[in-house]
Design a protein around this motif. Structure first.
Motif, PDB file in Angstrom:
ATOM      1  N   TYR A 149       0.856  -1.189   0.000  1.00 15.92           N
ATOM      2  CA  TYR A 149       0.000   0.000   0.000  1.00 15.92           C
ATOM      3  C   TYR A 149       0.891   1.238   0.000  1.00 15.92           C
ATOM      4  CZ  TYR A 149      -3.070   3.672   1.742  1.00 15.92           C
ATOM      5  OH  TYR A 149      -3.759   4.849   1.892  1.00 15.92           O
ATOM      6  N   ILE A 150       0.758   2.032  -1.024  1.00 15.04           N
ATOM      7  CA  ILE A 150       1.475   3.310  -1.078  1.00 15.04           C
ATOM      8  C   ILE A 150       0.476   4.370  -0.610  1.00 15.04           C
ATOM      9  CG2 ILE A 150       2.734   4.916  -2.599  1.00 15.04           C
ATOM     10  CD1 ILE A 150       4.040   2.243  -2.791  1.00 15.04           C
ATOM     11  N   LEU A 152      -2.192   6.943   0.021  1.00 17.57           N
ATOM     12  CA  LEU A 152      -3.146   7.647  -0.835  1.00 17.57           C
ATOM     13  C   LEU A 152      -3.577   8.914  -0.125  1.00 17.57           C
ATOM     14  CD1 LEU A 152      -5.376   4.549  -1.609  1.00 17.57           C
ATOM     15  CD2 LEU A 152      -4.207   5.890  -3.350  1.00 17.57           C
ATOM     16  N   GLY A 213     -10.698   3.501 -10.221  1.00 13.31           N
ATOM     17  CA  GLY A 213      -9.257   3.232 -10.167  1.00 13.31           C
ATOM     18  C   GLY A 213      -8.467   4.127  -9.238  1.00 13.31           C
ATOM     19  N   ILE A 214      -9.140   4.880  -8.389  1.00 15.35           N
ATOM     20  CA  ILE A 214      -8.446   5.880  -7.572  1.00 15.35           C
ATOM     21  C   ILE A 214      -7.843   5.271  -6.299  1.00 15.35           C
ATOM     22  CG2 ILE A 214     -10.403   6.686  -6.167  1.00 15.35           C
ATOM     23  CD1 ILE A 214      -8.061   9.026  -8.057  1.00 15.35           C
ATOM     24  N   GLY A 215      -8.237   4.035  -5.985  1.00 10.65           N
ATOM     25  CA  GLY A 215      -7.601   3.369  -4.842  1.00 10.65           C
ATOM     26  C   GLY A 215      -8.523   3.019  -3.682  1.00 10.65           C
ATOM     27  N   LYS A 216      -9.831   3.054  -3.900  1.00  8.38           N
ATOM     28  CA  LYS A 216     -10.768   2.759  -2.800  1.00  8.38           C
ATOM     29  C   LYS A 216     -10.574   1.329  -2.291  1.00  8.38           C
ATOM     30  CE  LYS A 216     -14.231   3.634  -5.570  1.00  8.38           C
ATOM     31  NZ  LYS A 216     -13.530   4.065  -6.783  1.00  8.38           N
ATOM     32  N   THR A 217     -10.562   0.394  -3.249  1.00 11.40           N
ATOM     33  CA  THR A 217     -10.417  -1.010  -2.858  1.00 11.40           C
ATOM     34  C   THR A 217      -9.091  -1.220  -2.147  1.00 11.40           C
ATOM     35  OG1 THR A 217     -11.777  -1.720  -4.689  1.00 11.40           O
ATOM     36  CG2 THR A 217     -10.265  -3.351  -3.812  1.00 11.40           C
ATOM     37  N   THR A 218      -8.049  -0.621  -2.675  1.00  8.73           N
ATOM     38  CA  THR A 218      -6.736  -0.826  -2.068  1.00  8.73           C
ATOM     39  C   THR A 218      -6.697  -0.230  -0.662  1.00  8.73           C
ATOM     40  OG1 THR A 218      -5.925  -0.613  -4.313  1.00  8.73           O
ATOM     41  CG2 THR A 218      -4.274  -0.691  -2.579  1.00  8.73           C
ATOM     42  N   LYS A 243     -17.214  -6.567  -4.623  1.00 10.18           N
ATOM     43  CA  LYS A 243     -18.333  -6.299  -5.542  1.00 10.18           C
ATOM     44  C   LYS A 243     -19.028  -7.585  -5.974  1.00 10.18           C
ATOM     45  CE  LYS A 243     -15.758  -2.487  -7.484  1.00 10.18           C
ATOM     46  NZ  LYS A 243     -14.373  -2.860  -7.195  1.00 10.18           N
ATOM     47  N   ARG A 322     -18.370   4.636  -5.913  1.00  8.06           N
ATOM     48  CA  ARG A 322     -18.004   5.707  -6.853  1.00  8.06           C
ATOM     49  C   ARG A 322     -18.894   6.925  -6.599  1.00  8.06           C
ATOM     50  NH1 ARG A 322     -16.933   2.848 -12.736  1.00  8.06           N
ATOM     51  NH2 ARG A 322     -15.027   1.735 -12.178  1.00  8.06           N
ATOM     52  N   PRO A 379      -4.076   5.777  -9.237  1.00  2.00           N
ATOM     53  CA  PRO A 379      -3.200   4.615  -9.062  1.00  2.00           C
ATOM     54  C   PRO A 379      -3.352   3.560 -10.144  1.00  2.00           C
ATOM     55  CG  PRO A 379      -4.161   5.243  -6.976  1.00  2.00           C
ATOM     56  CD  PRO A 379      -4.804   6.112  -8.007  1.00  2.00           C
ATOM     57  N   MET A 380      -4.582   3.408 -10.652  1.00  2.00           N
ATOM     58  CA  MET A 380      -4.770   2.398 -11.697  1.00  2.00           C
ATOM     59  C   MET A 380      -3.908   2.736 -12.919  1.00  2.00           C
ATOM     60  SD  MET A 380      -6.317  -0.348 -12.320  1.00  2.00           S
ATOM     61  CE  MET A 380      -6.150  -1.332 -13.789  1.00  2.00           C
ATOM     62  N   HIS A 488      -9.914  -5.442 -13.490  1.00  2.69           N
ATOM     63  CA  HIS A 488     -10.337  -4.172 -12.881  1.00  2.69           C
ATOM     64  C   HIS A 488     -11.515  -3.603 -13.649  1.00  2.69           C
ATOM     65  CE1 HIS A 488     -10.064  -0.079 -11.263  1.00  2.69           C
ATOM     66  NE2 HIS A 488      -9.646  -0.735 -10.207  1.00  2.69           N
ATOM     67  N   ASN A 489     -12.375  -2.884 -12.917  1.00  2.00           N
ATOM     68  CA  ASN A 489     -13.556  -2.261 -13.543  1.00  2.00           C
ATOM     69  C   ASN A 489     -13.213  -1.466 -14.780  1.00  2.00           C
ATOM     70  OD1 ASN A 489     -14.855  -3.052 -11.345  1.00  2.00           O
ATOM     71  ND2 ASN A 489     -15.248  -1.021 -10.498  1.00  2.00           N
TER      72      ASN A 489
HETATM   73  N1  LIG Z   1      -2.420   2.737  -2.405  1.00  2.00           N
HETATM   74  C1  LIG Z   1      -2.050   1.989  -3.414  1.00  2.00           C
HETATM   75  N2  LIG Z   1      -0.830   1.431  -3.418  1.00  2.00           N
HETATM   76  C2  LIG Z   1      -0.446   0.658  -4.453  1.00  2.00           C
HETATM   77  N3  LIG Z   1      -1.218   0.409  -5.527  1.00  2.00           N
HETATM   78  C3  LIG Z   1      -2.433   0.946  -5.576  1.00  2.00           C
HETATM   79  C4  LIG Z   1      -2.917   1.752  -4.525  1.00  2.00           C
HETATM   80  N4  LIG Z   1      -4.153   2.150  -4.813  1.00  2.00           N
HETATM   81  C5  LIG Z   1      -4.452   1.597  -6.015  1.00  2.00           C
HETATM   82  N5  LIG Z   1      -3.422   0.884  -6.482  1.00  2.00           N
HETATM   83  C6  LIG Z   1      -3.368   0.185  -7.775  1.00  2.00           C
HETATM   84  O1  LIG Z   1      -4.425   0.675  -8.584  1.00  2.00           O
HETATM   85  C7  LIG Z   1      -5.346  -0.369  -8.892  1.00  2.00           C
HETATM   86  C8  LIG Z   1      -6.753   0.164  -8.852  1.00  2.00           C
HETATM   87  O2  LIG Z   1      -7.080   0.560  -7.532  1.00  2.00           O
HETATM   88  P1  LIG Z   1      -8.461   0.156  -6.833  1.00  2.00           P
HETATM   89  O3  LIG Z   1      -8.967  -1.129  -7.343  1.00  2.00           O
HETATM   90  O4  LIG Z   1      -8.219   0.288  -5.374  1.00  2.00           O
HETATM   91  O5  LIG Z   1      -9.402   1.326  -7.369  1.00  2.00           O
HETATM   92  P2  LIG Z   1     -10.935   1.592  -7.032  1.00  2.00           P
HETATM   93  O6  LIG Z   1     -11.016   3.016  -6.601  1.00  2.00           O
HETATM   94  O7  LIG Z   1     -11.444   0.579  -6.092  1.00  2.00           O
HETATM   95  O8  LIG Z   1     -11.594   1.471  -8.482  1.00  2.00           O
HETATM   96  P3  LIG Z   1     -13.116   1.124  -8.917  1.00  2.00           P
HETATM   97  O9  LIG Z   1     -14.011   2.241  -8.527  1.00  2.00           O
HETATM   98  O10 LIG Z   1     -13.022   1.029 -10.397  1.00  2.00           O
HETATM   99  O11 LIG Z   1     -13.424  -0.168  -8.241  1.00  2.00           O
HETATM  100  C9  LIG Z   1      -5.078  -1.450  -7.878  1.00  2.00           C
HETATM  101  O12 LIG Z   1      -5.356  -2.717  -8.415  1.00  2.00           O
HETATM  102  C10 LIG Z   1      -3.595  -1.294  -7.589  1.00  2.00           C
HETATM  103  O13 LIG Z   1      -2.822  -1.962  -8.574  1.00  2.00           O
END
Ligand SMILES: Nc1ncnc2c1ncn2[C@@H]1O[C@H](COP(=O)(O)OP(=O)(O)OP(=O)(O)O)[C@@H](O)[C@H]1O
Length: 908
Positions: A149-150, A152, A213-218, A243, A322, A379-380, A488-489
């Motif tokens: 995790y980097i 966010l 792809g902004i990093g919510k799941t991560t 999901k 989202r 991040p995506m 990924h979505n």
């Molecule tokens: N904090 C982080 N550190 C490292 N990699 C990250 C981080 N956040 C996101 N990523 C990278 O970006 C990708 C997309 O992030 P993530 O799935 O968290 O987005 P999301 O906001 O959940 O997107 P969606 O709304 O489409 O589901 C992850 O699979 C990962 O490879």
């Protein structure tokens, strides 16, 4: 979750006030304390004799705290065990935060719950491993094995994060001024919120919102990681639903939702399911539930009841969604909202440098490429860029790159790896797989339309679809189904756009659907489709679509997009989702389309009230760069723009009209809420120029004053006039006069279409400048000369100004009886080369007064002669103070005579 290491005595003392007020069932507590030998017979009798509840509670607390930490520990154990009858719900979390350590075996729940926690931790680790494997897939097996995790940017300021980017146009009339809390958008991580902080916070309902792809799941997976890796004695539980599971929930029963898949293959635990559920219900503060990627759950009773804390009232519920779901479903959910903003600049750098196959030179090329670098704030996209490293050249990394291009590259890269093909054979290989790819694209499109990420698509891991898909099993005792979903979505959305390219006849329908509440999520396909139609990407896909096909679709395509997203209603001021359209245009990379768009919005981009991330700024900057003959006006009122984003936009400042006004909006927003470091950097970015509105706003001026007076170098001050012409006030003038020592020059700007006439504006500005000099003469005598210089530096006619200043000061002296002129003598006695006066505009008597102040004679250049006797007389009186007189005549046709007559006065 128990986390306190505080000693029991302090823990009780700290909560004393709450306990006195809220302890329930005191007789039970007293009895238990007696059984544990904390209280003796006499003490119990004394307590029983106290009728009043608060006094009784106070006495209990006095005694146990006086008896020391063991007594307090026993007391806390009793409260914990008997929480339901002795503590109100509010204090359940408080007691669960106390760490009882090893002595607490008796209160740590049944062994079945310990087993469940172990199972949950194992499952969590599996989920995290799967994520790593998926990433690995893209990196050809070179990625790090551990979940990483980097940091966010997690922003908790709800006020400034009001949802935006809506497809449905916003009405300007309903816009409200942004609150004071407006602060910078990314990429600055000033708050440094971490997922761990959120997890450890007292918040019971947390909503993480952010774009794709902004990093919510991560971020929520980091919570999971944090919990799964934590070694402590506390019995707590974290349930994670992604999901896939969320879209397939077929139960309305809590036990079944939480436990069925976990205990399915464990007969022993299955028998204890009720005991476990009971424990989870009784100790709901020990439970965390994550619903990752929720959308539209109103018909799902069990989700509703959990989210609204009807079930597991004290559990911590973490939801990600989202922005459009935030609008619809969480509008009034009392929650802690966290806006996931992506990577800060620092994080982008960290992310890229720690990726496999990274070459430092390549990383630097990306960092130096504003388009690529700004993409990486999502991040995506950073992930995509990193995945492309393996076949990027640093030359490629210097090139402009759109998001779609990135997806196409990764698409080709994955197919190449899967087929183990040489680059020169890749196109032929893709052509061979065309049918499969398009089948997959069709399936993606259908799933996107249905708002699901579960595809019913037949594939094997070895076939080409296996490169992009993963299988997902939704298993419960009642049913077991296997779906597949994209990695990924956003990849699903990319494939959906591919399908649209194949079936352009569907385009019209899609654009219509984008405008409906139910299908507005389909708009995410549009930027990808634009990207696929771009001249730069067509060659990369010629193996799938003959070049004529995208070109045919492209024809008239953007006009349709404009029609959909650009609303102009004759009666109302229309509003545009300009940022979204700029993103589409940036993907499309078409100068012609940019010009259509600019024509349609009358070369005026309204980005007011927007939060512009660096990627969006890049898109806006691209559109601005395409305007040729006509400059663009950029409205950034109450917008939040990152410094790097602003820098990107300002690269094309030559194409911007009323730039001072735009910068004034940026400064106004920044001064209201930015920290000093941001303001200092903004000053540097603007070349030591500061743009302020001419309005009376104390806090704004105070902040500006600090920046100006603390600047190491003198600052150029631009004062911009807004709509209200009345506000060049004396108070404002006084404020500015105090900054003058730190200012190198003052400039005044007004909007080109300002209603006030040019002449009136000039008059008001001159009066303001005169007042500034008057202030200096009154309060900063030593600076008066430099002040006059500073205010007259920018296009002011110095001679006339000095003449006007004299009469202005004279008038002030007459009105107030104060002597000001002596302070101004150095100005008039300084080495002015000559006086130039138009006697049709200024009186000769005034010139005479000014000339009298001088110690040496000066040359005078004269025009606009007046025949009036008094004027002539006054002028003749000037002659002794003039060393040389030049004059111009109008010839008989009233043209300025090219020959001038020079009179050299005889010196006496
Ligand atoms: N904090 C982080 N550190 C490292 N990699 C990250 C981080 N956040 C996101 N990523 C990278 O970006 C990708 C997309 O992030 P993530 O799935 O968290 O987005 P999301 O906001 O959940 O997107 P969606 O709304 O489409 O589901 C992850 O699979 C990962 O490879």
């Amino acid at each position: 979750m128990a986390c306190s290491v505080q000693c029991a005595q302090d823990y009780v003392s700290d909560a004393r006030v709450d306990l006195i007020e809220q302890l329930k069932n005191l007789p039970l507590i007293i009895e238990k304390l007696y059984q544990k030998k904390v209280l003796n017979n006499t003490e119990v009798s004394d307590l029983e004799a106290i009728p009043e509840k608060c006094r009784k509670a106070r006495k209990v607390l006095d005694w146990i705290t006086n008896k020391g930490k063991d007594a307090c520990l026993e007391f806390l154990k009793i409260l914990d065990l008997e929480r339901k009858s002795v503590l109100p719900l509010k204090l359940h979390t408080w007691i669960s935060h106390f760490s009882f350590g090893e002595e607490s075996d008796d209160i740590q729940g049944p062994t079945s719950c310990h087993e469940i926690r172990t199972l949950l931790k194992t499952k969590a680790k599996e989920i995290l491993d799967q994520q790593c494997k998926r990433s690995n897939h893209f990196f050809g097996g070179n990625a790090k094995q551990k979940f990483t995790y980097i940091p966010l940017v997690l922003d908790r300021d709800t006020e400034k994060n009001k949802p935006h980017n809506k497809v449905i146009h916003k009405s300007k009339k309903s816009k409200k001024p942004r609150g004071k809390k407006l602060r910078s958008y990314i990429p600055k991580d000033t708050c440094r919120n971490t997922p761990e902080d959120l997890l450890n916070s007292q918040e019971k309902s947390i909503l993480l919102v952010g774009k794709p792809g902004i990093g919510k799941t991560t971020a929520v997976k980091q919570m999971l990681y944090f919990w799964a890796e934590r070694h402590d004695e506390n019995l707590d539980f974290m349930f994670y639903f992604d999901k896939n599971v969320l879209t397939n929930i077929a139960t309305s029963n809590l036990q079944s939702l939480l436990l069925d898949t976990l205990i399915m293959s464990n007969a022993d635990l299955r028998q204890k399911a009720e005991e476990i559920t009971q424990y989870l219900e009784d100790y709901s503060e020990k439970v965390t539930i994550i619903f990752d990627g929720i959308s539209g759950f109103h018909d799902n009773n069990i989700l509703l009841r959990i989210i609204h804390h009807e079930l597991l009232p004290e559990a911590k519920i973490v939801v990600t969604c989202r922005p459009e779901t935030e609008d619809d479903d969480f509008f009034d959910w009392p929650t802690c909202k966290v806006y996931v903003q992506g990577f800060s600049e620092e994080s982008i750098y960290t992310y890229l440098t720690q990726m496999p196959d990274q070459d430092p030179e390549l990383v630097n090329s990306v960092v130096d490429n504003p388009a690529l670098f700004s993409l990486c704030h999502v991040p995506m996209y950073a992930f995509m860029v990193a995945a492309c490293f393996s076949y990027y050249t640093s030359e490629g990394a210097h090139k402009q790159c759109t998001a779609t291009e990135l997806y196409i590259r990764i698409f080709r890269h994955c197919i190449q790896r899967h087929g183990n093909k040489k680059l020169r054979h890749l196109d032929a290989h893709i052509k061979d797989c065309k049918d499969k790819i398009l089948l997959l694209a069709e399936s993606a499109f259908s799933a996107t339309k249905l708002k699901t990420i579960n595809l019913e698509f037949d594939y094997s891991d070895s076939c080409i679809a296996g490169v992009f898909l993963r299988s997902v099993s939704v298993v419960s005792p009642a049913f077991a189904r296997t779906f597949c979903s994209f990695l990924h979505n956003t990849i699903q959305e990319f494939f959906s756009a591919l399908w649209l390219l194949e079936k352009p006849q569907k385009l019209h329908e899609v654009l219509q659907l984008c405008q409906t509440e139910e299908y507005k999520h389909m708009k995410y396909m549009i930027p990808f489709l634009c990207g696929l139609l771009s001249e730069t990407t067509i060659p990369l896909l010629k193996c799938l679509f003959p070049p004529d096909q995208p070109k045919g679709t492209c024809h008239g395509f953007f006009e349709k997009v404009l029609k959909t997203f650009l609303h102009d209603e004759p009666d109302e001021e229309y509003s545009v989702d300009a940022v979204f359209l700029c993103q589409c245009l940036n993907e499309l990379q078409s100068s012609e389309a940019c010009l259509w768009f600019l024509e349609r919005v009358d070369y005026s981009l309204d980005l007011s009230e927007e939060h512009l991330d660096p990627h969006q700024c890049c898109a806006v900057s691209y559109v601005i760069s395409q305007s040729r003959d006509k400059p663009v006006h950029l409205n950034l009122e109450n917008s939040v723009v990152s410094l790097s984003g602003l820098k990107t936009i300002l690269r094309h400042s030559q194409n911007l009209r009323d730039l001072s006004m735009t910068l004034c909006q940026v400064w106004t927003a920044a001064l209201k809420c930015e920290q000093q470091s941001y303001l200092i950097n903004l000053l540097l970015l603007c070349g030591k120029e500061i743009y302020l509105p001419i309005i009376t706003q104390k806090a704004l001026h105070q902040q500006a004053g600090e920046i100006i007076t603390q600047s190491a170098d003198p600052v150029i001050l631009h004062l911009c006039c807004g709509q209200n012409p009345q506000q060049l006030s004396d108070a404002f003038c006084r404020t500015i006069s105090t900054w003058l020592p730190s200012i190198s020059s003052v400039h005044f700007t007004t909007k080109q279409n300002q209603r006030e006439s040019c002449e009136e504006w000039e008059k008001r500005v001159t009066l303001f400048k005169l007042n500034l000099c008057l202030q200096a003469a009154l309060h900063q005598k030593e600076n008066v000369q430099t002040t006059v210089k500073k205010v007259t530096l920018c296009g002011t006619d110095e001679c006339n100004f000095l003449l006007d200043l004299y009469s202005h000061v004279k008038q002030y002296e007459t009105e107030t009886g104060r002597k000001v002129l002596p302070a101004l003598l150095p100005v008039y006695q300084s080495t002015r080369a000559e006086w130039i006066i138009d006697l049709s505009e200024r009186k000769a008597s005034l010139l005479l007064e000014v000339l009298k102040l001088q110690t040496v004679k000066k040359p005078v250049e004269l025009s606009g002669w007046s025949d009036e006797e008094s004027e002539v007389r006054s002028f003749l009186q000037c002659l002794p103070y003039i060393s040389q007189l030049s004059t111009f005549f109008l010839d008989t046709k009233k043209h300025l005579s090219i020959c001038s007559i020079k009179l050299v006065l005889v010196q006496n």
